[in-house]
Design an enzyme around this catalytic site. Structure first.
Site, short mmCIF file in Angstrom:
data_model
loop_
_atom_site.label_atom_id
_atom_site.label_comp_id
_atom_site.label_asym_id
_atom_site.label_seq_id
_atom_site.Cartn_x
_atom_site.Cartn_y
_atom_site.Cartn_z
N LYS A 1 4.15 1.88 -0.59
CA LYS A 1 5.33 1.38 -1.13
C LYS A 1 6.61 2.07 -0.63
CE LYS A 1 3.70 -1.10 -5.25
NZ LYS A 1 4.43 -2.28 -5.03
N GLY B 1 5.58 -5.23 -10.21
CA GLY B 1 6.98 -5.52 -10.50
C GLY B 1 7.70 -4.58 -9.51
N PHE B 2 7.39 -4.48 -8.27
CA PHE B 2 8.27 -3.62 -7.49
C PHE B 2 8.77 -2.15 -7.91
CE2 PHE B 2 10.58 -7.79 -5.76
CZ PHE B 2 9.59 -8.14 -4.78
N ASN C 1 11.15 -10.80 0.83
CA ASN C 1 10.03 -10.91 -0.14
C ASN C 1 10.48 -11.82 -1.13
OD1 ASN C 1 7.72 -11.14 -1.94
ND2 ASN C 1 7.48 -9.03 -1.85
N THR D 1 0.20 -13.11 -2.84
CA THR D 1 -0.81 -12.97 -3.79
C THR D 1 -0.73 -14.34 -4.68
OG1 THR D 1 0.68 -11.92 -5.46
CG2 THR D 1 -1.12 -10.54 -4.19
N SER E 1 6.68 -12.60 -4.60
CA SER E 1 5.85 -12.04 -5.63
C SER E 1 5.89 -12.40 -6.95
CB SER E 1 6.73 -10.36 -5.73
OG SER E 1 5.88 -9.86 -7.02
N TYR F 1 0.85 -1.10 -0.01
CA TYR F 1 -0.03 0.14 0.01
C TYR F 1 1.07 1.41 0.10
CZ TYR F 1 -3.14 3.59 1.14
OH TYR F 1 -3.95 4.71 1.43
#
EC number: 1.3.5.2
Length: 354
Positions: A65, A113-114, A170, A241, A173, A63
């Protein structure tokens, strides 16, 4: 949800999803959004992986970032916040459009995509945030074009760790090609060794968590649990996700990217319960995926989570949702005779293992 919040959501839903996302952050930063302030009680206050939380309802990464609205989010009723993902170098992410509302499914699909401002900028914002009772952590990412993604995670932690209360690795993703390959035993062991070496050099404890995908087999989960227990990390965040699209009704259901929101709840909670069984309660778990009510937060806790996080549900229920869930969770714990969150953890795990 109050009338003002409902009107704001209606207006935001008439906009492009990514523009609405940016506008919501701007509104928070400007002070236009009424905020409930801290939510806590003797039952809600808890400790997870060394973090002292006023309540177990956290904001998931994605949210905020770039850590631009921390002061406001710390007053929004969350028990902890996670910003990012941050990568060593700034990167724009994938081409737009890359965020889609699935209103009929109370869900979203993203393929960001970060995209982020880079570790240096995000670290500076973390350093300048107001200090308070709400821990703020950083989701660690890797640059898309990096020749050594494992080293990227360690580099971001080295740069930002002194300014974060916790960090999350992470590797789950779905929007960075081959990133999920780092969840394999050998790659994950090496990655976590590098990250924990950095962590060991900090003057104060910075708990490190690992965020995993929901699309893993039981064998994969068993390997991850074994590696996690051996690595010395503080806990596991389950889950990110999903690539699955089962039962969706929305027009955007076939968009490429990670699916979040209500359809993820059962899948992610089953993964959570399985991890709880595999780790035998020795490793704190944070439950993420489809949490939109106090009842769902409570279900995650009873499945094995020591805390929960949410994000997509705010798209449909507003920023006040965290406080409402925390208060509702307090009432559920009281109803069932639990004196603390910790007492309830895992008490319903068996229901999710069948």
């Amino acid at each position: 949800m109050n009338i003002l919040e409902r009107a704001a959501l209606t207006a935001l839903h008439r906009m492009d999803p990514e523009k609405a996302h940016s506008l919501s952050l701007s509104a928070l930063r400007s002070g236009l959004v009424p905020l409930p302030g801290p939510v806590t009680s003797p039952r809600l206050a808890t400790v997870v992986g060394g973090l002292v939380l006023p309540n177990p309802v956290g904001l998931a990464a994605g949210y905020d970032k770039n850590a631009v609205a921390l002061a406001a989010l710390m007053r929004a009723g969350f028990g902890f916040l996670e910003v990012g993902a941050a990568t060593p170098r700034p990167q724009p992410g994938n081409p737009q459009p890359r965020l889609f509302r699935l209103t009929e499914d109370r869900a979203a699909i993203n393929r960001f995509g970060f995209n982020n401002d880079g570790a240096a900028t995000i670290c500076a914002r973390l350093a300048m945030r107001p200090r308070g009772a709400v821990p703020v952590g950083l989701n660690l990412g890797a640059n898309k074009d990096s020749p050594d993604r494992a080293a990227d995670f360690a580099a971001v932690l080295a740069a930002c760790g002194p300014h974060a209360d916790f960090a999350t690795v992470n590797v789950s993703s779905p929007n960075t090609e081959r990133l999920r390959d780092l969840q394999g035993r050998q790659a994950l062991t090496a990655l976590l060794e590098g990250v924990m070496q950095v962590q060991a050099g900090f003057a104060r404890p910075v708990p490190v968590f690992l965020k995993i995908a929901p699309d893993l087999s039981d064998a994969d989960l068993a390997e991850i649990a074994e590696v996690a227990l051996a690595s010395g990390i503080a806990g596991i965040v389950a889950t990110n996700t999903t690539l699955a699209r089962d039962g969706l009704r929305s027009a955007h259901a076939r968009e490429t990217g990670g699916l979040s929101g209500a359809p993820l709840f059962e899948r992610s909670t089953r993964v959570l319960a399985r991890l709880s069984e595999l780790t035998e309660g020795r490793l704190p778990l944070i439950g993420v995926g489809g949490v939109a009510s106090a009842e769902e937060a409570y279900a995650k806790i009873r499945a094995g989570a020591s805390a929960v996080q949410l994000y997509t549900a705010m798209v449909y229920q507003g920023i006040g949702l965290a406080a409402r869930i925390a208060r509702g969770l307090d009432a559920l714990l009281l109803r069932d005779g639990f004196g603390s969150v910790a007492e309830a953890v895992g008490t319903g795990r068996a229901d999710w293992l069948t």
